[in-house]
Design an enzyme around this catalytic site. Sequence first.
Site, PDB file in Angstrom:
ATOM      1  CG  ASP A   1      -0.109   0.223   8.286  1.00 45.23           C
ATOM      2  OD1 ASP A   1      -0.741   0.835   8.717  1.00 45.23           O
ATOM      3  OD2 ASP A   1       1.130   0.251   8.270  1.00 45.23           O
TER       4      ASP A   1
ATOM      5  CE  LYS B   1       1.163   1.477   4.419  1.00 42.27           C
ATOM      6  NZ  LYS B   1       1.866   2.542   4.718  1.00 42.27           N
TER       7      LYS B   1
END
Length: 307
Positions: free
Chosen positions: A136, A9
């Site tokens: 995350d 990401k």
Amino acid sequence: MISVTAPAKVNLHLEVLGLRSDGFHELAMVMQSIDLSDRLSFENTADAQLSLSCDDPNLSVGDDNLILRAARLLRDRSGFSELGASIHLEKHIPIGAGLAGGSSDGAAALVGLNALWGLGHSPAELECMAAELGSDMPFCVAGGCQLCFGRGEHLEALPATLQSLAVLLVKDPTVSVSTPWAYKRCRELNQSHYLAGEAAFEQRRQALRSADWLRPLRSDLPPPLRNDLQEVVAPQTAAVRSALDLLKSIPHSLAVAMSGSGPSCFALFSDLASCRQAQDQFAPQLDRAGLKAWSCALRGDGVRIEA
Ligand code: C5P
């Protein structure tokens, strides 16, 4: 055997709001999955062993690896202590880069082993377990483009309509940044400006939810890109400064920022073709700066079981 793709990401927005009572930072982020992925494979074993191998000798495959921590958590919660698995990781996402590579691998272990062992957990249940392992990780289970609040674990999905945009990602392979260090340094430098209290946090969340550039992401109104950790990490990390300078010098890039706690940096382009063209054109400068580069499309999903 089950194969799972685990994408990296980038942070289109990383805003540090304040400190929480658990010592973590309260964040307001926009995270976006990109098409640079590790691959994991999972096989049942006859014994109750959980084993991990990896094609990259630089990565620890010991008990502290998030993949094995995720596997143990899932097995403990199942109540079936006899479950075992042999796991192999093919590493493509740079390590210690601010791209959530380790978190995505851990998320892939939850999704892959849930399927291999037939446990039947819903994606929401897997996201809850993921939150126990890393800030995350819930995003990595869900993926796509999401608002992430709290430590990063409260997700609000955004319309996945930005798919034509692309990122040119760069990283010096000899440099990594410790996430705990980056947040500690942020606290030392900025704590006096931190917001205090839920009402102030919610006001900033609301401002992000209603940001024009998010509805939907598109190349004629590119994300302004904000990363509060960039101001903390860049002054201490020459590789980040030279990556940002180089990316800013590329014509046609829409915006430039560091991802997560760095040191990866990226430039946004309106499409993959112009991104690849910029990578080719700037290959000599990237080489001279010691930066490895990837042209990546954006992805609308997170970890995914391959057919
Ligand atoms: O959750 P994760 O393991 O990714 O966090 C690594 C470290 O980064 C934490 O131990 C903490 O020091 C810092 N952190 C933080 N606030 C967050 C996320 C991480 O202070 N929201």
